[in-house]
Write a protein that holds these residues in place. Sequence first.
Motif: not given
Length: 217
Positions: A17-19, A22, A26, A31, A33-34, A37-38, A64
């Motif tokens: 995920t974005a978190w 970062e 979480q 949140i 999935l990103l 990237d995932a 997610r």
Amino acid sequence: MAIDLSVELVAVRHGITAWNLERRYQGQQDIPLLFPDAEAGLLALRDTLAGEQFDAIHSSDLQRCQQTLEWAQAVKPGTAVSLEPRLRELDFGEYEGKVYDELKELPHYRAWIDSVGELQIPGGESSGQLRARLDAWLDDLAANARAGNHRKVLAVTHGGVIRELRRRFETIHFWDGVVAQAQGRRWQLIYQQDAQGKGEWQCSSSSAVPALESVTP
């Protein structure tokens, strides 16, 4: 104790995920999935689980994990699927959405780190509270496995949950229990029940998911 049943449990962590990128806590924030990237990790997980037939699948109800399960394509016709709030990540309370640099000077955060997660997070959970809900889930897993003749079970969950399951089944240190996104562990478990009906899970073997490549000397 007599051996009551044997179950292969495969537990995998959700994708990136974005978190995650970062490095934010979480917890139980929902949140997604990103992408893209995932995707690589999810496709590798799909390949790992291809051809496996699970008698039952349990997933954290956070999106997610549900997205990860969909990408894994592990649900075959006739497979029982349960969305399970008890498989949610540790509730990080006031720490959710924050990164280390925002928390490192807070006395209660430093105390929590020093306690290896055993202190209760302000507004959240302790590791003991997470273990209690996982214990309840594992008790139900035994009952369902017996009733439904489940011998192979998939759980799609979170890093903190897998860490606690590893501590339970592999007797490793807290800091050694980390698994990457879209990866997990496979345990061969035996459930033993005494004459009073009290049961206990024991682990006879454990391995990484995906399996670690052997290195030829």
